[in-house]
Structure formats: C-alpha cells, structure tokens
Scaffold this active site. Structure first.
Site, PDB file in Angstrom:
ATOM      1  N   ALA A  63     102.266  57.876 -53.340  1.00 18.40           N
ATOM      2  CA  ALA A  63     103.629  57.502 -53.723  1.00 18.40           C
ATOM      3  C   ALA A  63     104.073  58.288 -54.944  1.00 18.40           C
ATOM      4  O   ALA A  63     103.255  58.869 -55.665  1.00 18.40           O
ATOM      5  CB  ALA A  63     103.680  56.004 -54.025  1.00 18.40           C
ATOM      6  N   GLY A 102      99.984  56.492 -49.587  1.00 21.92           N
ATOM      7  CA  GLY A 102     101.069  56.655 -48.631  1.00 21.92           C
ATOM      8  C   GLY A 102     100.887  57.884 -47.762  1.00 21.92           C
ATOM      9  O   GLY A 102     101.309  57.910 -46.596  1.00 21.92           O
ATOM     10  N   GLU A 105      98.776  56.873 -45.003  1.00 21.81           N
ATOM     11  CA  GLU A 105      99.545  56.022 -44.092  1.00 21.81           C
ATOM     12  C   GLU A 105     100.482  56.840 -43.206  1.00 21.81           C
ATOM     13  O   GLU A 105     100.711  56.494 -42.048  1.00 21.81           O
ATOM     14  CB  GLU A 105     100.305  54.965 -44.898  1.00 21.81           C
ATOM     15  CG  GLU A 105      99.360  53.932 -45.503  1.00 21.81           C
ATOM     16  CD  GLU A 105     100.064  52.873 -46.324  1.00 21.81           C
ATOM     17  OE1 GLU A 105     100.132  51.721 -45.871  1.00 21.81           O
ATOM     18  OE2 GLU A 105     100.553  53.220 -47.409  1.00 21.81           O
ATOM     19  N   GLU A 125      95.017  52.627 -53.456  1.00 24.22           N
ATOM     20  CA  GLU A 125      95.963  51.682 -54.075  1.00 24.22           C
ATOM     21  C   GLU A 125      95.266  50.555 -54.833  1.00 24.22           C
ATOM     22  O   GLU A 125      95.792  50.035 -55.821  1.00 24.22           O
ATOM     23  CB  GLU A 125      96.879  51.078 -53.007  1.00 24.22           C
ATOM     24  CG  GLU A 125      97.948  52.015 -52.489  1.00 24.22           C
ATOM     25  CD  GLU A 125      97.495  52.830 -51.284  1.00 24.22           C
ATOM     26  OE1 GLU A 125      98.351  53.399 -50.595  1.00 24.22           O
ATOM     27  OE2 GLU A 125      96.275  52.898 -51.030  1.00 24.22           O
TER      28      GLU A 125
END
Length: 677
Positions: A63, A102, A105, A125
C-alpha cells in the site's frame, strides 16, 4: 497529471504496466490506472489476455503508506482485485522484486502468476498490526492451503518464488532476465483456457491440526499482539465451509477492528518513527559524507567482537586490536564460531564465513589503526582508560578519521577533550549482543562535526542498524530512562513487593523480562564495587554472597541446571533484613502502583530528555526502547504509550507518589497535548 499506469498492446496481449517509483506502491492513481487498464482490455476485441507487470526494481510492494490517515480515494484495492478476478479474459501477474501486502493480493486476484526466481511474495501487514484487507486472507488458503496461508499472514515473512511455486501460489518460474517475454508467452499459452481459475471459486480444505500446531509453536512470539489472532481467525473462516462472500465480510470486520485499534496505531507509529530517526535536525540531507573503507575496533571482547561482525558482514574490512595474544585469539575465535553457527542454520554460505574472516585483521599493534577511516573503542567503562586510548588515537589516526567510543553512559565531550580533534569524536553505543541488536545510539558531542554525525548515521544503515541521535548526558536516552525504573523497582522491594511480582507486572505489560530477571541475566555483579564487606543495599548483599545471577545459578532468583528460575527464600530473607534495618513496614503493593512507579517515571525521564534536547523527538525515544530494550511494539514505545494512557493520568499518578513532574509533561497534560502528533 500523467498516470503511473500505461498499457502496451503486443499482438493479442495487453500489458498493463505500473511505473510508480520507488516501489510501485498501490496509491490511488495506480489503483485507478489498473481499473482503467482492465476495462480497456475487456473492451478491445483484439485482446485475448492481459499481463500486469511493473517497471523499476519491484512489483507492487504494498500500500501507499503516505495515504494512511488521509481521506479515502476510490477505487479501493479490494474493488480493484475483485475486478481483476472477475475479468472474462485471463490476467497474468508477472512478478519480480517483491509482491508484498496489497501487491500480493493483486497477484491473488489474477488468474495466473509467473515470477522470476529471485522474487519474493508475502503479506507483511501483521507487522503493522493489520491483516491483508483486499481478500488476501480468503484467497491465500484457497490457492495455497491453510498451513502456508497461516505462515504468510500471521507471521508476515515473505517466501521465495521457488517455495511459492511448490505451494501452487505461482504457476511458473520465468527466466531471471526474460520476465516480459516469458509472461507474454505464458499469456498466449493460456489465452483460450476456460473456465478461468478464480480463487474465490476454489475451496480451502480445513486443517484444524495445522492451526492448533501453528498457534502452539508461535504462542510466545504472538503473546500480547492482536493482529496474529485476527489473521488466524480469518484463515479459519476461509476453510470452515463459509462462502467466499461471508469470508470477505469477516475479513473486512476484523480489518476495521485492527485498523481502528491502539495496537495498529502503535505499530504504524514505530514504522514511521524508525524512518524519522534517520533524519538529523539542522544538517542538510545532501551534506558530503566522509568515506569509510576500513574500520578499526579496539577491544576483542564480547562488544568489540560483535561490533566488528557488523562491519565484516557488510563487506567492510576491520582491524581489531587487543593488548594480549590470548584475548585476541579468544575474540577472533568467538567471531568465527558465531559466523559458523549462522552457516549451520543456513543463514550464511560457508564461503561467506571465509570472506568475512578474511576481511578481519587481528593485531596487537595499536599503530595498525593508522589507516582506518573509523575507529571504535570498545573497552570497559572507565573514563581514565578511555581518555588514555583517545589520546593515543589522536597521535596515530590519520587526518579526517572518525573516532568513536562505545560507551554506554560516560561523557563523550570529556573523552573528546583528550584529543586535539574533538570535531572528529562521537559516541557509538551498540547494544549487546552487538552483532544481533538493531539499535545504535549515536551520541553527538558538543563539538562533533556535522559531516561526522551524518557519516555515522548513513553508515548505520549499511550495517543494518536503527540509529538514533542522542545528546551527551548520563546514560544518553535508553540507560538514562532505565535508571529510574531500576531505582523504583528496588524501593518497591523494600516496601513489600517481591521480585517475582514486579517482574510479572512487566512481562504482562509486554516486556520480554522484568527488572530483576534482566539483572540476573546481565549479571548482578555488573558495576559492583567488589568489596564483600561493604554492604549498603540489597544488590551489595546478593553480590557479596556470590549471587551474581544466572552465571552462578543464583541471583534475585534461584536457577536449576536449565536456568529455570524459582523464587529464592534466601533473597526474601535478605530483603526482610534490609526492610527491618530501615524501619519500614511491609505493605501490600498493587500491580497498578508498580506500573506507576516504574513506567510512569520512565515517561517523566523521557520528558526531561526532550526538555534538555538530548533527543531530537519523542518518537526517537520510542525507537530506542523498541529496538534496544524490548518495549512491546504493540504499545509503540514509552512516549507513544503515555499518549494513549493519557498524559493527565500519568501526571496524576506521579504526583500521587510525590515525584517531581517534568515541566514538558505537565504542560502537555494541562493543554491536552501529546508527545507524538
């Protein structure tokens, strides 16, 4: 503004490329570009498949942390990942560098994944007190199984492309230098395959035994943290028969709980604080640094050997000097033994051990330090000895060499005054074991030159240390704040608390050990005057009886052959004897009183350090205590913890027990302020 995302059409393959240096963070513009790229590919009848890749040194590495705390900008990452997965045309992730958080992901939303062998994939995370919030906890177990999903999410360490391939997390390895070509070939190969493999349509096999074993194996590591348990709960949800949508709803609920909680705020605070600590107030970021090609270390004991290893591991040659051959041989032997132990665990290759040892020059010749660019003195804490060494260094060190003392509390200005070049002198306080502990207190003397300080701060990164600038005062930042904690802990013993109660309160707070456990580990005799007839306090009494801690199997506790502690009847007698001699009545001590007297006083000392400008900022103090003393990261350091506890509450607790409150702490409490903004 130009988008960081561009597209290229290679015959029937649309390549969606991110160029958002330095790490292709998934900021709003990147998310918008990805969304537009997928829509473009779907709308173009010429396109049969899509590839998502990144320019620069890495795939999406997570992120955009600069967006934390700012207003949300659409589309969110979960929506982008869902859109990728919902594509009716196959989408391939082409991975190099790291695909983290992210970024991982995004790859999970793709139908296929190809990676270069050097790539790493992971969801870190949890290290910010969070969980993968874009479907990661639900897609990972469906693609790679519950055991690997637990490892990736609850521990947060990335895995190699090879391990990811073996687990089915990636589908193919590319050539190290041919990712673009191999990804295009792979996309053409799978372009016509239907139905598309979507993670959300797969089933995760429940594995309660793996979950139970994982929890047991990591119980100590996870103690006190909220995020690992939330990650585990999400992985279990993915494999309990719930639908994907139900799992996503659960993930979102757990993510928001963590995001709004104090622990994640604390962990994110430390993430930013560590980066802020590297900045030196009042010195230009582009100041010219002194070249450091060779380092000298004086003293081959535990500290000197550990300090040397930091530089050897970074590829910097070290000349290590001792007074006696036996001490030199012992010190170099320990260095080799440490390296070989790392090699035995697979952390180093045997040739790396030999390279490090070949870069070490052990000698009894003090003059061999003459060509070193940085010389670090690591002898015992005696001012007269240190001043004598620095006077000798002044005579032989080349002009421009940086002279550093590894003192943990002595006056660096007084040491510098023993030389004709105080501008070249500073403190480099390493923490034991120096080759393991990440913290380095860099002590700026009154006359330390700006380029000297900047050079050492920059060098600290090269040797993988987290460096914090401290001013010259007794104990600098860390040990200065440790002092009131230890003093108050001893007073509490006299008033009725036991070593085990005080230690238990600190361990339950999240510390790795309490004050008396720490004393036994370090050695009760450290700093003792060595006169067994001079018994002025409890520690003197213990030391006089040979109760020196774990090394003698008895200290504040008694120890068995495996160093397991038990409360000591003899220590209870010694405490009672001192209590009666002091005419003190034993009373009940509450756990809260222990917190107020040992931890609130640390905060107070931290406020004094800031008042006196011995630390640049409150967050630097937090970094010192996280990386040097084991303060629980989920509490964010003593000054951040004080903010969350409430400064008015801290002041009230201190005043209740008669402590003089620092003006800075008092004024912030009165104005509703905080140490950390």
């Amino acid at each position: 503004m130009n988008s960081p995302i561009r597209t290229e059409l290679h015959d029937d393959i649309l390549v969606i490329i991110s160029d958002n240096p330095p790490v292709n963070a998934l900021g709003a513009a990147v998310r918008q570009g990805l969304e537009a790229g997928i829509k473009q590919g779907l709308a173009d009848p010429q396109v049969n498949a899509m590839v998502i890749r990144c320019d620069g040194r890495t795939f999406f590495a997570g992120a955009d942390i600069t967006e934390f705390g700012k207003p949300f900008v659409e589309p969110g990452l979960p929506a982008v990942v869902d859109q990728i997965e919902a594509s009716t045309k196959p989408v391939v992730a082409a991975i190099h560098g790291t695909a983290l958080g992210g970024g991982c992901e995004v790859t999970l939303g793709c139908h296929y994944r190809i990676a270069v062998p050097s790539a790493k994939i992971g969801t870190p995370e949890v290290k910010l007190g969070l969980l993968p919030g874009a479907g990661g906890t639900q897609r990972l177990p469906r693609i790679a199984g519950v055991p690997l999903a637990l490892e990736l999410t609850a521990k947060g360490d990335p895995i190699s492309a090879k391990k990811a391939l073996d687990a089915g997390l990636i589908d193919r390895l590319a050539g190290e230098d041919s990712l673009v070509e191999d990804a295009l070939a792979f996309a053409r190969e799978i372009a016509a395959i239907q139905p598309l493999p979507r993670a959300s349509e797969k089933t995760a096999q429940a594995d309660p035994e793996a979950v139970a074993a994982f929890k047991k194996e990591n119980a100590r590591k996870f103690r006190g943290f909220d995020a690992p348990a939330a990650n585990i709960a999400c992985i279990e949800k993915a494999s309990d028969g719930s639908s994907f949508d139900e799992g996503i709803a659960f993930e979102r609920q757990e993510f928001m709980k963590l995001m709004m909680g104090v622990q994640s705020a604390a962990q994110r605070h430390i993430f930013f604080a560590e980066r802020q600590a590297a900045k030196i107030d009042g010195i230009a970021a582009d100041i010219a640094l002194r070249p450091i090609a060779k380092v000298g270390v004086i003293g081959a004991g535990t500290m000197g050997g550990g300090i040397s290893m930091n530089f050897l591991s970074a590829g910097i040659p070290v000349t290590i000097v001792e007074m006696a051959q036996e001490a030199l041989d012992r010190g170099t032997g320990v260095i080799r033994k440490n390296y070989e132990a790392s090699a035995a665990k697979g952390r180093l290759k045997p040739e790396q051990v030999e390279q490090a040892m070949a870069a070490l020059n052990p000698t009894l010749d003090f003059a061999a330090l003459a060509d070193c660019d940085l010389i670090i003195e690591a002898v015992y804490e005696e001012m007269s000895v240190k001043k004598e060494i620095f006077a000798r260094l002044d005579a032989i060190a080349k002009p421009g060499a940086i002279l550093a003392s590894n003192t943990s509390y002595l006056n660096v200005d007084e040491i510098a005054a023993a030389t004709s070049r105080p501008g070249d002198v500073l403190g480099m306080h390493f923490f034991s074991p120096a080759n393991v502990m990440k913290l380095l207190e860099v002590v700026r003397g009154a006359k330390t030159a700006d380029d000297v300080l900047a050079t050492v701060m920059a060098l600290s990164k090269k040797i993988r240390k987290v460096a914090v600038v401290a001013g010259v005062c007794d104990g600098f930042i860390g040990n200065r704040m440790l002092k009131p904690r230890q003093i108050e802990a001893m007073k509490l013993l006299m008033e009725g608390a036991t070593p085990e109660q005080i230690d238990r309160v600190h361990v339950e707070f999240g510390m790795p050990m309490g004050p008396f456990q720490m004393s036994d580990l370090a050695g009760v005799d450290i700093g003792w005057h060595r006169d067994p007839t001079r018994i002025e306090n409890i520690r003197d009494a213990l030391a006089a009886e040979g109760r020196w801690g774990q090394k003698t199997s008895k200290g504040f506790y008694d120890y068995d052959e495996k160093r397991n502690p038990t409360p000591s009847p003899r220590v209870a007698e010694i405490i009672e004897d001192f209590r009666s001699k002091s005419n003190l009545q034993k009373r009940e001590i509450s756990d809260q009183e222990i917190i107020e007297k040992t931890l609130y006083t640390m905060v107070n000392e931290g406020a004094l350090i800031l008042e006196e400008k011995m630390a640049q900022r409150a967050s630097d103090i937090d970094v010192v205590w996280i990386y040097g003393y084991g303060w629980p990261v989920y509490r964010g350091g003593p000054m951040f913890w004080a903010d969350t506890e409430g400064l008015a509450k801290i002041v009230s607790g201190l005043e209740k027990h008669g402590f003089k409150v620092a003006e800075l702490l008092k004024s912030k409490a009165e104005s509703g302020g905080r140490f950390n903004r």
